[in-house]
Design a protein around this motif. Sequence first.
Motif, PDB file in Angstrom:
ATOM      1  N   TYR A   1     -18.892  12.519 -18.925  1.00  0.00           N
ATOM      2  CA  TYR A   1     -18.354  12.965 -20.137  1.00  0.00           C
ATOM      3  C   TYR A   1     -19.467  12.632 -20.963  1.00  0.00           C
ATOM      4  O   TYR A   1     -19.710  12.640 -21.625  1.00  0.00           O
ATOM      5  CB  TYR A   1     -17.215  11.731 -20.318  1.00  0.00           C
ATOM      6  N   GLY A   2     -20.566  12.479 -20.512  1.00  0.00           N
ATOM      7  CA  GLY A   2     -22.106  12.742 -21.052  1.00  0.00           C
ATOM      8  C   GLY A   2     -22.685  10.905 -21.948  1.00  0.00           C
ATOM      9  O   GLY A   2     -23.063  10.820 -23.227  1.00  0.00           O
ATOM     10  N   PHE A   3     -22.025   9.762 -21.652  1.00  0.00           N
ATOM     11  CA  PHE A   3     -21.540   8.793 -21.565  1.00  0.00           C
ATOM     12  C   PHE A   3     -21.933   7.834 -20.781  1.00  0.00           C
ATOM     13  O   PHE A   3     -21.094   7.708 -20.003  1.00  0.00           O
ATOM     14  CB  PHE A   3     -20.772   7.886 -22.795  1.00  0.00           C
ATOM     15  N   SER A   4     -22.805   6.536 -20.373  1.00  0.00           N
ATOM     16  CA  SER A   4     -23.180   5.444 -20.157  1.00  0.00           C
ATOM     17  C   SER A   4     -21.160   4.482 -20.383  1.00  0.00           C
ATOM     18  O   SER A   4     -21.316   4.782 -21.251  1.00  0.00           O
ATOM     19  CB  SER A   4     -23.985   4.767 -19.718  1.00  0.00           C
ATOM     20  N   LEU A   5     -21.453   3.857 -19.207  1.00  0.00           N
ATOM     21  CA  LEU A   5     -19.987   2.925 -18.531  1.00  0.00           C
ATOM     22  C   LEU A   5     -19.981   2.120 -20.382  1.00  0.00           C
ATOM     23  O   LEU A   5     -19.740   1.629 -20.496  1.00  0.00           O
ATOM     24  CB  LEU A   5     -19.980   2.254 -17.838  1.00  0.00           C
ATOM     25  N   LEU A   6     -21.730   1.756 -20.160  1.00  0.00           N
ATOM     26  CA  LEU A   6     -21.643   0.586 -21.277  1.00  0.00           C
ATOM     27  C   LEU A   6     -21.275   1.427 -22.722  1.00  0.00           C
ATOM     28  O   LEU A   6     -20.840   0.688 -23.502  1.00  0.00           O
ATOM     29  CB  LEU A   6     -23.488  -0.088 -21.248  1.00  0.00           C
ATOM     30  N   LYS A   7     -21.740   2.712 -22.932  1.00  0.00           N
ATOM     31  CA  LYS A   7     -21.872   3.282 -24.689  1.00  0.00           C
ATOM     32  C   LYS A   7     -20.606   3.390 -24.435  1.00  0.00           C
ATOM     33  O   LYS A   7     -19.671   3.037 -25.875  1.00  0.00           O
ATOM     34  CB  LYS A   7     -22.374   4.792 -24.714  1.00  0.00           C
ATOM     35  N   ALA A   8     -19.200   3.631 -23.157  1.00  0.00           N
ATOM     36  CA  ALA A   8     -18.100   4.357 -23.671  1.00  0.00           C
ATOM     37  C   ALA A   8     -17.536   2.569 -23.884  1.00  0.00           C
ATOM     38  O   ALA A   8     -16.819   3.617 -24.330  1.00  0.00           O
ATOM     39  CB  ALA A   8     -17.997   4.755 -22.067  1.00  0.00           C
ATOM     40  N   MET A   9     -17.696   2.496 -22.931  1.00  0.00           N
ATOM     41  CA  MET A   9     -16.799   0.468 -23.910  1.00  0.00           C
ATOM     42  C   MET A   9     -17.029  -0.034 -24.968  1.00  0.00           C
ATOM     43  O   MET A   9     -16.503  -0.674 -25.179  1.00  0.00           O
ATOM     44  CB  MET A   9     -16.896  -0.261 -22.689  1.00  0.00           C
ATOM     45  N   GLU A  10     -18.208   0.393 -25.412  1.00  0.00           N
ATOM     46  CA  GLU A  10     -18.884  -0.212 -26.962  1.00  0.00           C
ATOM     47  C   GLU A  10     -17.964   0.698 -27.556  1.00  0.00           C
ATOM     48  O   GLU A  10     -17.514   0.568 -28.505  1.00  0.00           O
ATOM     49  CB  GLU A  10     -19.989  -0.007 -26.993  1.00  0.00           C
TER      50      GLU A  10
END
Length: 107
Positions: A61-70
């Motif tokens: 998806y091109g995002f880390s889990l941290l970025k996605a959850m933010e």
Amino acid sequence: GEEAYDPQYHTKDLAEEEAEEIYKKGQGKWFGTDERVIFKLICKAPAQHVEAVNHAYAEKYGFSLLKAMEKSLGGNAKKATLFTIGMKLKPYETMANLIKEACAGMG
């Protein structure tokens, strides 16, 4: 509680499945976010598996889990999820940031 890491159970395939599940319940959901499912997956997984899920998520998806959850969460659910992911992926950095925030404004 957190599961013990078992390389026969916590496989790359499981990490990819859980990354997809987190996406479907968060960024990929048309309306709203299912915080309960996301938080449960992250809380029960051992740190090594969260690293694999994070890698699978970023690859797909091109995002880390941290970025996605933010981007997907808000309020206390966001804080709790980011803290939990942080403690599993970067525990020292996460604790340092927590101490820094707690001390901000002192003296």
